[in-house]
Write a protein that holds these residues in place. Sequence first.
Motif, PDB file in Angstrom:
ATOM      1  N   SER A 161       0.809  -1.214   0.000  1.00 22.65           N
ATOM      2  CA  SER A 161       0.000   0.000   0.000  1.00 22.65           C
ATOM      3  C   SER A 161       0.849   1.274   0.000  1.00 22.65           C
ATOM      4  N   LEU A 162       1.873   1.356   0.852  1.00 24.58           N
ATOM      5  CA  LEU A 162       2.607   2.607   1.026  1.00 24.58           C
ATOM      6  C   LEU A 162       3.390   2.974  -0.239  1.00 24.58           C
ATOM      7  N   GLU A 163       3.129   4.185  -0.715  1.00 21.87           N
ATOM      8  CA  GLU A 163       3.794   4.665  -1.926  1.00 21.87           C
ATOM      9  C   GLU A 163       4.644   5.904  -1.673  1.00 21.87           C
ATOM     10  N   VAL A 164       4.196   6.743  -0.737  1.00 23.18           N
ATOM     11  CA  VAL A 164       4.908   7.999  -0.452  1.00 23.18           C
ATOM     12  C   VAL A 164       5.369   7.984   0.998  1.00 23.18           C
ATOM     13  N   LEU A 165       6.674   8.109   1.212  1.00 22.21           N
ATOM     14  CA  LEU A 165       7.256   8.110   2.548  1.00 22.21           C
ATOM     15  C   LEU A 165       8.110   9.370   2.696  1.00 22.21           C
ATOM     16  N   GLU A 166       7.652  10.299   3.539  1.00 23.76           N
ATOM     17  CA  GLU A 166       8.359  11.564   3.749  1.00 23.76           C
ATOM     18  C   GLU A 166       8.745  11.693   5.221  1.00 23.76           C
ATOM     19  N   LEU A 167      10.057  11.504   5.509  1.00 27.73           N
ATOM     20  CA  LEU A 167      10.569  11.535   6.882  1.00 27.73           C
ATOM     21  C   LEU A 167      11.716  12.526   7.016  1.00 27.73           C
ATOM     22  N   SER A 168      11.709  13.586   6.244  1.00 26.91           N
ATOM     23  CA  SER A 168      12.820  14.538   6.238  1.00 26.91           C
ATOM     24  C   SER A 168      12.950  15.270   7.565  1.00 26.91           C
ATOM     25  N   ASP A 169      14.167  15.748   7.826  1.00 31.50           N
ATOM     26  CA  ASP A 169      14.484  16.564   9.013  1.00 31.50           C
ATOM     27  C   ASP A 169      14.178  15.830  10.314  1.00 31.50           C
ATOM     28  N   ASN A 170      14.664  14.613  10.414  1.00 35.72           N
ATOM     29  CA  ASN A 170      14.589  13.839  11.651  1.00 35.72           C
ATOM     30  C   ASN A 170      15.978  13.252  11.935  1.00 35.72           C
ATOM     31  N   PRO A 171      16.331  13.029  13.195  1.00 35.64           N
ATOM     32  CA  PRO A 171      17.655  12.465  13.521  1.00 35.64           C
ATOM     33  C   PRO A 171      17.679  10.950  13.378  1.00 35.64           C
ATOM     34  N   LEU A 172      17.762  10.444  12.153  1.00 37.23           N
ATOM     35  CA  LEU A 172      17.693   9.007  11.892  1.00 37.23           C
ATOM     36  C   LEU A 172      19.083   8.428  11.670  1.00 37.23           C
ATOM     37  N   ASN A 173      19.156   7.110  11.558  1.00 32.11           N
ATOM     38  CA  ASN A 173      20.424   6.442  11.290  1.00 32.11           C
ATOM     39  C   ASN A 173      20.264   5.496  10.103  1.00 32.11           C
ATOM     40  N   LEU A 174      21.317   4.754   9.812  1.00 32.34           N
ATOM     41  CA  LEU A 174      21.326   3.911   8.615  1.00 32.34           C
ATOM     42  C   LEU A 174      20.258   2.827   8.627  1.00 32.34           C
ATOM     43  N   SER A 175      19.731   2.455   9.815  1.00 34.48           N
ATOM     44  CA  SER A 175      18.733   1.385   9.873  1.00 34.48           C
ATOM     45  C   SER A 175      17.438   1.763   9.168  1.00 34.48           C
ATOM     46  N   ILE A 176      17.242   3.068   8.928  1.00 40.65           N
ATOM     47  CA  ILE A 176      16.023   3.492   8.235  1.00 40.65           C
ATOM     48  C   ILE A 176      15.963   2.895   6.833  1.00 40.65           C
ATOM     49  N   PHE A 177      17.131   2.627   6.230  1.00 38.51           N
ATOM     50  CA  PHE A 177      17.148   2.096   4.875  1.00 38.51           C
ATOM     51  C   PHE A 177      16.624   0.656   4.844  1.00 38.51           C
ATOM     52  N   ASN A 178      17.038  -0.152   5.816  1.00 40.75           N
ATOM     53  CA  ASN A 178      16.552  -1.533   5.860  1.00 40.75           C
ATOM     54  C   ASN A 178      15.056  -1.572   6.169  1.00 40.75           C
ATOM     55  N   TRP A 179      14.614  -0.714   7.091  1.00 45.80           N
ATOM     56  CA  TRP A 179      13.179  -0.651   7.407  1.00 45.80           C
ATOM     57  C   TRP A 179      12.380  -0.240   6.184  1.00 45.80           C
ATOM     58  N   MET A 180      12.898   0.746   5.475  1.00 43.69           N
ATOM     59  CA  MET A 180      12.234   1.295   4.301  1.00 43.69           C
ATOM     60  C   MET A 180      12.156   0.252   3.176  1.00 43.69           C
ATOM     61  N   ALA A 181      13.206  -0.551   3.058  1.00 39.20           N
ATOM     62  CA  ALA A 181      13.240  -1.554   1.996  1.00 39.20           C
ATOM     63  C   ALA A 181      12.232  -2.664   2.236  1.00 39.20           C
ATOM     64  N   ASN A 182      11.769  -2.839   3.489  1.00 39.37           N
ATOM     65  CA  ASN A 182      10.838  -3.914   3.820  1.00 39.37           C
ATOM     66  C   ASN A 182       9.429  -3.440   4.107  1.00 39.37           C
ATOM     67  N   VAL A 183       9.244  -2.132   4.311  1.00 37.06           N
ATOM     68  CA  VAL A 183       7.925  -1.644   4.670  1.00 37.06           C
ATOM     69  C   VAL A 183       6.973  -1.674   3.477  1.00 37.06           C
ATOM     70  N   SER A 184       7.504  -1.551   2.262  1.00 37.91           N
ATOM     71  CA  SER A 184       6.642  -1.577   1.081  1.00 37.91           C
ATOM     72  C   SER A 184       7.475  -1.878  -0.150  1.00 37.91           C
ATOM     73  N   THR A 185       6.870  -2.558  -1.084  1.00 38.34           N
ATOM     74  CA  THR A 185       7.548  -2.850  -2.356  1.00 38.34           C
ATOM     75  C   THR A 185       7.098  -1.915  -3.457  1.00 38.34           C
ATOM     76  N   ASN A 186       6.194  -0.976  -3.133  1.00 40.23           N
ATOM     77  CA  ASN A 186       5.642  -0.082  -4.154  1.00 40.23           C
ATOM     78  C   ASN A 186       5.958   1.378  -3.883  1.00 40.23           C
ATOM     79  N   LEU A 187       7.025   1.646  -3.186  1.00 35.91           N
ATOM     80  CA  LEU A 187       7.368   3.031  -2.888  1.00 35.91           C
ATOM     81  C   LEU A 187       7.643   3.809  -4.176  1.00 35.91           C
ATOM     82  N   VAL A 188       6.997   4.967  -4.259  1.00 34.62           N
ATOM     83  CA  VAL A 188       7.158   5.842  -5.414  1.00 34.62           C
ATOM     84  C   VAL A 188       8.018   7.049  -5.053  1.00 34.62           C
TER      85      VAL A 188
END
Length: 961
Positions: A230-257
Motif C-alpha cells: 500500500s505505502l507509496e509515499v514516505l516523507e521523513l525529512s528533518d529527523n535524527p535518523l540512522n542507517l537502519s532506516i534504509f533496511n526498514w524502508m526496503a521492507n515496509v513496502s515494495t511499491n514506494l514511489v
Amino acid sequence: MLLKVIYSVLFVLTSAKCCLSAGISSNIGCVRTEKTALLQFKQGLIDKSNVLASWETGKDCCEWRGIACNNKTGHVVTLDLYYNSSDIYNVETPLSGVIAASLLELPYLTYLDLSFNNFKGEIPKFIGSLSRLEQLKLAGANLSGPIPPQLRNLSSLYTLDLAWNYVTFENLEWLSHLSSLRYLNMSRLNFSEFVNWPESISKLPSLVELQLSSCNLPNVELSFVNSSNSLEVLELSDNPLNLSIFNWMANVSTNLVHIGLAGDQIQGPFPDVFANMVSLVSLDLSYNKLEGGIPKSFRNLCSLESLNLEGNSLSDRLEDSVENLSCAQDTLESLSLSGNPFSGSCPDNLTRFSSLKELYIDGTNVSGSLPKSFQPLSRLRSLSLVLNQFTGSLPDFTGLSLLRQLIISKNQLNGSLPESIGQLSSLEHLDLSWNSLNGVITEVHFSNLSRLNFLDFSRNPLSFNLSSDWNPPFQIEFLRLSSCKVGPAFPKWIQTQINLTSLYMVNAEISDSIPGKFWHLSSSLVELNLSMNQIRGKLPNLSTKNCTFLYFDLSSNLLDGPLPPFPSSVAILRLSQNMISGPLSSFCKTEAPNLFFLDLSDNQLSGELPSCWMQFQGLLSLNMARNKFSGKIPSSLGYLKNVVLLRLQDNKLSGELPSLENCTELRVLDLGANKLSGKIPTWIGPNLTKLLVLLLKSNAFYGSIPLSLCSLPALHVLDFSKNNISGALPHCLANITALSSMSPEVEDNSSVGFVQLTWKGIQIEFGHNLKLLRSIDISSNNLSGDIPESVTSLLKLISLNLSRNSFTGVLPNNFGQLEMLESLDLSRNQISGSIPPSFSSLQYLSVLDLSYNNLSGRIPLSTQLQSFNASQFTGNLGLCGQPLTPECPGDATTEDPAVPNGSGSDQTKQDDDGLISLGFYVSLALGFIIGFWSVCGTLVLKTSWRYTYFRFFDDIKARIM
C-alpha cells in the motif's frame, strides 16, 4: 407502427420525469438546522477580512463560500475554509477564534478543512462524533493540547492532516483504529518519546502516503517490518535518523514511489538496498552524511525521475556513480549531486540522460573539461555547475532551446564565449562569473536572448564591443559586469533597461561621466555599485528623481562637487575615496529612516559636522574619516543608539568629546589624528561595554587614564598614543577579559568593518582578522611610575607599546607569561634594573625595542632575543651581552686554583710561551688526518669490515630500543 408510437410515448414520459426530478433537485436548499449550525459556527470566529461575507441568513447556505451540499438531499457535506498562506497575492487574513460545537449539527459532513487559520484551544473532541467524515484537515491551525482519542471513532476517515500544530499525544494507539486511512500527515509534531512509531504505522493496512517531516523521530535501530503493497509515499525529512532506516524502508513496502529523507543526519556508507524498489520515481537524500558513491542497486531503478543527493559526503568517482544510474537514462528528469566531494572529471555519460530537465553539480571536486556539447540534453531547463574545478573552454550550447538557467560560475574556464549562447531563446538566468573567460562580447552573443533577466559576467577579463546605438532584445533586471572591460564610455544600451533592479559594474574601466538619462532608470534600481572606476562629474539631487535605491556605491571614483540629498529609500551609502567637497549641510535634507551604513571617508568634505544626526537613528556604521572637518563634534551623534562603528579620524575636529554614553552598541570608536582635547571621559567604561576598539591617538587629551576603562570586558585594541596623558598606568587592566582570559571567543566581530592600526611600526588595515589582535599603545605621553605587575596578566596581548613616556622602576619579573606577544616597545623611558630572565620565554617576538632606558646586567639568552639588532638595546649604559656587546665584564676572567699567584692573563701567556706553538698545531692536524683515514679508509676499501662495523652498531641500537 403501434410499437413506434408506444416507444415515443414512453420516451416523452421518461424525459418529463427526468426533467421534473432535475428541477426538484436543483431547487433543494440546505437543511434549516444545518444552516443555523453554520451561523452559530460563524459567531465563534473572528473574520477581519470578511471572508464569510456570503454567509447571510437570506441566502441558501449551499451557495456560501466554502460550503458544498448533496444535490439530492441538501445536506452539507463539505466545509472548506482553508487559508492559502503561500499565495503572495492573498490579501486576506486567516480566520481566528474557536471551533464551535455547532458543527455536530452537520451529521453528513464528509470533508472538513480549516487548515492554516489561527484558532485557539485544542482539537475539539466532538469531531470524533462526525462519523461520516472522510477527510479531516487541520494543518497549521494553531491548535494545541492533546489529540483527542475520540478521533479513533472516525472509521471512514481516509485523510488526516494535523501537521504544523502544537498538539501532543500520549500514545499512537488511536491510530490503529483508522483502518481506512490512506493519507496521514503529522509533520512538525513531537514523536521523540515514541520509539514504537513504525509498529503503529504498520497497523494501517491501507496507508498510501505518510508525512512525518520534522517530528524529532527517535534515533533508534528500526526493526524489521513485513512488506506491504500500500505505502507509496514516505516523507521523513528533518529527523535524527540512522542507517537502519534504509533496511526498514526496503521492507515496509515494495511499491514506494517517493522517499524523502532530507536533512536526517544519516551518517555512514551509502546502503545498497534499492534493488527491489523498482517503482521508485523520486528519491531525496539531500543534506545527510552519506559516504562512498551511488550504489549498484540503483541500476534497477528504471522509473526514477528525480534524485537529490545534495550536501552529502560522497567521494567516489563521479563517472562511476553516474554509470549506476544508467537504467534511468530515459526517465531521469532532475539530478542534484551538489556539495559532495566527488573525484574525477565531468562524466561524458551525462549526455545520455536525454530526459534531463534539471542538472545540479555545484561545489564538488570535479575537474577537467566539460563535454564539447550538451546538445543531446535538448530538454534541459536548468544547468548549474558552480564552484568546481572545470578547465578549458565552454561547450557548444546549440540545440538547448528550452534552457532557462545556465550557471557555471566560480570555475577555471578560459577561452572566448561561444556565439551559440546567443541562440538560447528561453534563457532567463545566465551566470558565468568568476572564471578566466576572455575575448570580445558582441551583439551576436545576445541576438535571441529576449527573455534574459539575469546576467553575471563578473570577474572575467571580457571586453565589450557593442555599438553605441545597440538596442538589446531583452529587458534585464540583474546586471553584473564587475572586472569586465566595459568602458571607457558609460554604456548607452544600459539606459534602455527600464526594469533594471540591480547593476554592478565595479572596476569596469569606465572613465566617463554618468549620463543624466541614466538617473531616470532609478525608479526601478534598488542596487547600484559602480565603485573602483574613474567616473567623474557631480551627483545630481537624487531626492527629486523618484529613486528607490537601497544600496548605492560609487566609492573609489573621481566624483567632485557637493554632496546632494539622497532618496528616503537608501539604506547603504558608500561614496568614499572621491573628491567630493564642501559642507554636509545639504546632506541633512536627506530623510532616510532606514539608512544604516554611511561611508564618506577619504574625500575633501569640510566645515563643521552638522547637528542633524537625530534623523538617522538607524545608523549602524558611520565613517567620515580622512576629510577636512573642523570644529566640535556635535552632541547629536549621541542619538545614534544603534551605531556599531564610528570613525572620524584624520580630520581637524577640536574641543572636548561629547557624551556618547547612549551609544551602547558601539564596537569601534576611532577619533584619532584630530585636535580633540580635555580629559578622557569616564563614561566610556560603564556605558560602552561592547567596545572592541578604542582609538584616541594623536590628539591633545590630558589627565590620567580613567579607571573606568577597566570595565570594558571585550576590548581588543586600545590606542591613546601621542597625547598629553599623565599619571600612572592603571593596575586594573587585567580586568579587561578579552586581554587577560584565555577562554574561547564568543563575541562575533564580523560587523566592525576595517580598522587602521599601527602594527609593528607600519599602518595596516585590519578587517576580519581583527578578532585575533590584542593591542595596547599608550606611547608618546607623560605617563610615570612603575609598569604594574598586573600587565603580565594580559595573557592574550599580542602588541604592547609604552614607549616615549617617563616610566621608572624595574620590569615585572613575570613578563615571560605574555607568551603570545609579538611586538613589545618600552623604549625611551627611565626603566632600571635587569631584563628579567623570563624574557627568554617570549618565543613569538618579532618586534622588540628596549632602547634608551637605564637597564643593566646581562641580556637573557634565547633564540629570539639574540636575533634582534643591537639598536633595540642601545642607550642602556649598564646593559651587556649579545647582540649589544660580545660579552659582559668578567666573562674573560678564569681563576685557576692550581696557580694561586698567577692571574688569568699570566696563565694565558705561559700557555702561549710553552706547549701551544706552531708545531703543536701542525702535529694536531697530521694526527687527525692519519687517524681518520686509518679507520674510515679501511671501511671504505674493505667491504667485510664495513659490514661487520655497521652490524655491530645495529645490534647495540636494537638492545637499547
